[in-house]
Write an enzyme that holds these catalytic residues in place. Structure first.
Site, PDB file in Angstrom:
ATOM      1  N   ARG A 107       2.898  -6.327   9.000  1.00 48.18           N
ATOM      2  CA  ARG A 107       2.151  -5.203   9.579  1.00 48.18           C
ATOM      3  C   ARG A 107       2.745  -4.784  10.919  1.00 48.18           C
ATOM      4  O   ARG A 107       2.798  -3.586  11.231  1.00 48.18           O
ATOM      5  CB  ARG A 107       0.672  -5.565   9.689  1.00 48.18           C
ATOM      6  CG  ARG A 107      -0.029  -5.426   8.322  1.00 48.18           C
ATOM      7  CD  ARG A 107      -1.398  -6.032   8.319  1.00 48.18           C
ATOM      8  NE  ARG A 107      -2.198  -5.595   7.178  1.00 48.18           N
ATOM      9  CZ  ARG A 107      -3.318  -6.214   6.780  1.00 48.18           C
ATOM     10  NH1 ARG A 107      -3.754  -7.275   7.438  1.00 48.18           N
ATOM     11  NH2 ARG A 107      -3.994  -5.770   5.744  1.00 48.18           N
ATOM     12  N   TYR A 157     -12.272  -2.417  -3.920  1.00 48.17           N
ATOM     13  CA  TYR A 157     -12.805  -2.612  -2.571  1.00 48.17           C
ATOM     14  C   TYR A 157     -14.332  -2.611  -2.535  1.00 48.17           C
ATOM     15  O   TYR A 157     -14.921  -2.354  -1.467  1.00 48.17           O
ATOM     16  CB  TYR A 157     -12.253  -1.534  -1.633  1.00 48.17           C
ATOM     17  CG  TYR A 157     -10.855  -1.840  -1.114  1.00 48.17           C
ATOM     18  CD1 TYR A 157     -10.614  -2.952  -0.314  1.00 48.17           C
ATOM     19  CD2 TYR A 157      -9.779  -1.013  -1.414  1.00 48.17           C
ATOM     20  CE1 TYR A 157      -9.346  -3.232   0.174  1.00 48.17           C
ATOM     21  CE2 TYR A 157      -8.498  -1.283  -0.931  1.00 48.17           C
ATOM     22  CZ  TYR A 157      -8.288  -2.393  -0.137  1.00 48.17           C
ATOM     23  OH  TYR A 157      -7.040  -2.671   0.349  1.00 48.17           O
ATOM     24  N   THR A 169      -5.032  -7.341  10.709  1.00 50.63           N
ATOM     25  CA  THR A 169      -5.400  -6.074  10.058  1.00 50.63           C
ATOM     26  C   THR A 169      -4.922  -4.870  10.868  1.00 50.63           C
ATOM     27  O   THR A 169      -4.397  -3.905  10.307  1.00 50.63           O
ATOM     28  CB  THR A 169      -6.945  -6.005   9.903  1.00 50.63           C
ATOM     29  OG1 THR A 169      -7.396  -7.208   9.297  1.00 50.63           O
ATOM     30  CG2 THR A 169      -7.353  -4.811   9.063  1.00 50.63           C
ATOM     31  N   HIS A 177      -2.074  -5.441   1.487  1.00 51.94           N
ATOM     32  CA  HIS A 177      -3.339  -6.154   1.266  1.00 51.94           C
ATOM     33  C   HIS A 177      -3.008  -7.568   0.820  1.00 51.94           C
ATOM     34  O   HIS A 177      -2.045  -7.780   0.080  1.00 51.94           O
ATOM     35  CB  HIS A 177      -4.158  -5.478   0.156  1.00 51.94           C
ATOM     36  CG  HIS A 177      -5.272  -6.367  -0.358  1.00 51.94           C
ATOM     37  ND1 HIS A 177      -6.493  -6.442   0.251  1.00 51.94           N
ATOM     38  CD2 HIS A 177      -5.298  -7.260  -1.389  1.00 51.94           C
ATOM     39  CE1 HIS A 177      -7.248  -7.343  -0.391  1.00 51.94           C
ATOM     40  NE2 HIS A 177      -6.542  -7.841  -1.395  1.00 51.94           N
ATOM     41  N   LYS A 236       0.823  -1.211   0.000  1.00 48.20           N
ATOM     42  CA  LYS A 236       0.000   0.000   0.000  1.00 48.20           C
ATOM     43  C   LYS A 236       0.865   1.274   0.000  1.00 48.20           C
ATOM     44  O   LYS A 236       2.086   1.196   0.232  1.00 48.20           O
ATOM     45  CB  LYS A 236      -0.940  -0.048   1.215  1.00 48.20           C
ATOM     46  CG  LYS A 236      -1.953  -1.202   1.153  1.00 48.20           C
ATOM     47  CD  LYS A 236      -2.926  -1.152   2.331  1.00 48.20           C
ATOM     48  CE  LYS A 236      -3.939  -2.274   2.271  1.00 48.20           C
ATOM     49  NZ  LYS A 236      -4.959  -2.173   3.360  1.00 48.20           N
ATOM     50  N   GLU A 272      -9.270 -10.922  -7.830  1.00 46.90           N
ATOM     51  CA  GLU A 272      -8.376  -9.782  -7.591  1.00 46.90           C
ATOM     52  C   GLU A 272      -7.192  -9.786  -8.557  1.00 46.90           C
ATOM     53  O   GLU A 272      -6.772  -8.729  -9.044  1.00 46.90           O
ATOM     54  CB  GLU A 272      -7.896  -9.801  -6.129  1.00 46.90           C
ATOM     55  CG  GLU A 272      -9.027  -9.526  -5.148  1.00 46.90           C
ATOM     56  CD  GLU A 272      -8.576  -9.542  -3.698  1.00 46.90           C
ATOM     57  OE1 GLU A 272      -7.381  -9.816  -3.430  1.00 46.90           O
ATOM     58  OE2 GLU A 272      -9.425  -9.271  -2.831  1.00 46.90           O
ATOM     59  N   ASN A 302      -2.092   0.287   6.761  1.00 46.83           N
ATOM     60  CA  ASN A 302      -1.566  -0.973   7.315  1.00 46.83           C
ATOM     61  C   ASN A 302      -0.698  -1.773   6.333  1.00 46.83           C
ATOM     62  O   ASN A 302      -0.626  -2.990   6.389  1.00 46.83           O
ATOM     63  CB  ASN A 302      -2.694  -1.821   7.911  1.00 46.83           C
ATOM     64  CG  ASN A 302      -3.705  -2.266   6.884  1.00 46.83           C
ATOM     65  OD1 ASN A 302      -3.599  -1.895   5.715  1.00 46.83           O
ATOM     66  ND2 ASN A 302      -4.668  -3.056   7.293  1.00 46.83           N
ATOM     67  N   ARG A 312      -1.193 -14.423   4.162  1.00 45.45           N
ATOM     68  CA  ARG A 312      -1.907 -13.789   5.284  1.00 45.45           C
ATOM     69  C   ARG A 312      -1.090 -13.924   6.576  1.00 45.45           C
ATOM     70  O   ARG A 312      -1.052 -13.001   7.396  1.00 45.45           O
ATOM     71  CB  ARG A 312      -3.291 -14.423   5.480  1.00 45.45           C
ATOM     72  CG  ARG A 312      -4.234 -14.300   4.306  1.00 45.45           C
ATOM     73  CD  ARG A 312      -4.936 -12.988   4.154  1.00 45.45           C
ATOM     74  NE  ARG A 312      -5.670 -12.542   5.308  1.00 45.45           N
ATOM     75  CZ  ARG A 312      -6.390 -11.408   5.326  1.00 45.45           C
ATOM     76  NH1 ARG A 312      -6.444 -10.621   4.240  1.00 45.45           N
ATOM     77  NH2 ARG A 312      -7.027 -11.032   6.397  1.00 45.45           N
ATOM     78  N   PHE A 350     -15.638   2.755   6.976  1.00 46.55           N
ATOM     79  CA  PHE A 350     -14.286   3.219   6.642  1.00 46.55           C
ATOM     80  C   PHE A 350     -14.027   3.258   5.139  1.00 46.55           C
ATOM     81  O   PHE A 350     -12.922   3.573   4.702  1.00 46.55           O
ATOM     82  CB  PHE A 350     -13.236   2.333   7.334  1.00 46.55           C
ATOM     83  CG  PHE A 350     -13.360   0.851   7.011  1.00 46.55           C
ATOM     84  CD1 PHE A 350     -12.860   0.322   5.832  1.00 46.55           C
ATOM     85  CD2 PHE A 350     -13.981  -0.014   7.907  1.00 46.55           C
ATOM     86  CE1 PHE A 350     -12.963  -1.023   5.539  1.00 46.55           C
ATOM     87  CE2 PHE A 350     -14.101  -1.371   7.623  1.00 46.55           C
ATOM     88  CZ  PHE A 350     -13.590  -1.875   6.428  1.00 46.55           C
TER      89      PHE A 350
HETATM   90  N1  UDP Z   1      -9.852  -1.001   7.382  1.00 43.52           N
HETATM   91  C1  UDP Z   1      -9.926   0.218   8.009  1.00 43.52           C
HETATM   92  N2  UDP Z   1     -10.594   0.299   9.212  1.00 43.52           N
HETATM   93  C2  UDP Z   1     -11.177  -0.783   9.791  1.00 43.52           C
HETATM   94  C3  UDP Z   1     -11.089  -2.029   9.135  1.00 43.52           C
HETATM   95  C4  UDP Z   1     -10.429  -2.115   7.921  1.00 43.52           C
HETATM   96  O1  UDP Z   1      -9.412   1.211   7.512  1.00 43.52           O
HETATM   97  O2  UDP Z   1     -11.771  -0.646  10.877  1.00 43.52           O
HETATM   98  C5  UDP Z   1      -9.150  -1.084   6.088  1.00 43.52           C
HETATM   99  C6  UDP Z   1      -7.750  -1.645   6.264  1.00 43.52           C
HETATM  100  O3  UDP Z   1      -6.875  -0.965   5.383  1.00 43.52           O
HETATM  101  C7  UDP Z   1      -7.941  -3.097   5.808  1.00 43.52           C
HETATM  102  C8  UDP Z   1      -8.992  -2.953   4.724  1.00 43.52           C
HETATM  103  O4  UDP Z   1      -9.854  -1.929   5.192  1.00 43.52           O
HETATM  104  O5  UDP Z   1      -6.719  -3.647   5.356  1.00 43.52           O
HETATM  105  C9  UDP Z   1      -9.784  -4.186   4.418  1.00 43.52           C
HETATM  106  O6  UDP Z   1     -10.326  -4.700   5.617  1.00 43.52           O
HETATM  107  P1  UDP Z   1     -10.310  -6.262   5.946  1.00 43.52           P
HETATM  108  O7  UDP Z   1     -11.188  -6.452   7.140  1.00 43.52           O
HETATM  109  O8  UDP Z   1     -10.645  -7.020   4.701  1.00 43.52           O
HETATM  110  O9  UDP Z   1      -8.803  -6.528   6.412  1.00 43.52           O
HETATM  111  P2  UDP Z   1      -7.548  -7.242   5.714  1.00 43.52           P
HETATM  112  O10 UDP Z   1      -8.089  -8.407   4.900  1.00 43.52           O
HETATM  113  O11 UDP Z   1      -6.874  -6.216   4.853  1.00 43.52           O
HETATM  114  O12 UDP Z   1      -6.681  -7.679   6.869  1.00 43.52           O
END
Ligand code: UDP
Length: 141
Positions: free
Chosen positions: A104, A51, A93, A117, A11, A128, A114, A87, A59
């Protein structure tokens, strides 16, 4: 072990920190191969499309604005159980909850900035990867 592919996005925050190579190194050390890669400055429409599953989340707008704040490094990774392996390397996250030694925990500043992705399932990964790469630009190796 199943050979899978997954989508990685480094990112804008991590690209700005100049840690693309350090993150790639973690992929390679874990046995994941980079089978496609491009740097992209996403448009708002492209980030919203990527997204779309999160469009109803509170968010969403902030996430899209962050994702277009600078170029991102998009890669397809291939390897044994690539989705889960990637992952695991990423960590939770929220970087405050991410395990020590994860990408992270080491490079992310907050839950919204963070660093990375990663696809969360094989089916999502296929969608994707196709969002960014024509099939002929993904190389099995
Ligand atoms: N995100 C955020 N606030 C939140 C939760 C998610 O800004 O409270 C953003 C964050 O950048 C995250 C993305 O939305 O990576 C996608 O969320 P997801 O729950 O899919 O998490 P990931 O798969 O990226 O761990």
């Amino acid at each position: 072990m199943a050979i899978e592919r997954t989508l990685s996005i480094i990112k804008p925050d991590a690209v700005a920190k100049n840690v693309i190579g350090q993150i790639y190194s973690r992929f390679e050390t874990a046995g994941l191969k980079i089978v496609a890669a491009r740097m992209v400055q996403l448009s708002r429409a492209e980030a919203e499309g990527f997204y779309a599953v999160h469009s109803a989340r509170p968010f969403f707008n902030d996430l899209v604005t962050f994702m277009i704040s600078g170029p991102v490094m998009v890669s397809a990774l291939e390897g044994d159980n690539a989705v889960l392996a990637h992952r695991d390397l990423m960590g939770a996250t929220d970087p405050k909850k991410a395990e020590k030694g994860t990408i992270r925990a080491d490079f992310a500043d907050s839950i919204d900035a963070n660093a990375v992705h990663g696809s969360d399932a094989v089916e999502a990964a296929a969608i994707e990867i196709a969002y960014f790469f024509p099939a002929l630009s993904v190389y099995s190796r």
